[in-house]
Motif scaffolding. Structure first.
Motif: not given
Length: 127
Positions: A31-32, A91-95, A120-127
């Motif tokens: 992922l990274l 999967a939750v920890l990946l955020w 490709w990162w989902p727009a609804w999931l902020p980083v």
């Protein structure tokens, strides 16, 4: 159940623990590295490689700790429930992993504006 009647850790539980460790570390590193590659941050520099190893090792350690915790909560004789719960929790920890490590400190925003977030990162999931 007394201390002597508790079920010992089985070989399958140890094997699944190793699979959880390796798979979560591999998923974090993929992922990274894909995020860094798409935003032209690069993985080949030694500083970024050290960050990648640190992030994937911390993800692997946290998910393995979750595996042990889920095994204790759901009972040592069961394997499917803790595996499913650990997979969901990993999967939750990946955020937060992506939120912390998606761009090295001080790296200029050039290829993935506004915050070096890959397309490709989902727009609804902020980083």
């Amino acid at each position: 159940m007394s201390e002597n009647e508790r079920a010992p850790y089985s070989a399958a539980a140890w094997g699944i623990g190793w699979v959880v460790f390796l798979a979560s570390g591999f998923a974090a590193s993929i992922l990274l590295s894909n995020a860094w590659h798409d935003c032209d941050i690069g993985v080949n520099t030694s500083a970024n490689l050290g960050d990648l190893v640190m992030a994937s090792t911390s993800m692997a350690t946290a998910s393995t700790f979750l595996w042990v915790l889920m095994r204790k909560v759901t009972g040592r004789r069961r394997l499917l429930y803790p595996l499913l719960l650990t997979t969901a929790a990993a999967a939750v920890l990946l955020w937060p992993l992506m939120a912390i490590w998606h761009a090295p400190d001080g790296y200029p925003v050039s290829f993935c504006p506004p915050d070096n977030v890959p397309p490709w990162w989902p727009a609804w999931l902020p980083v």
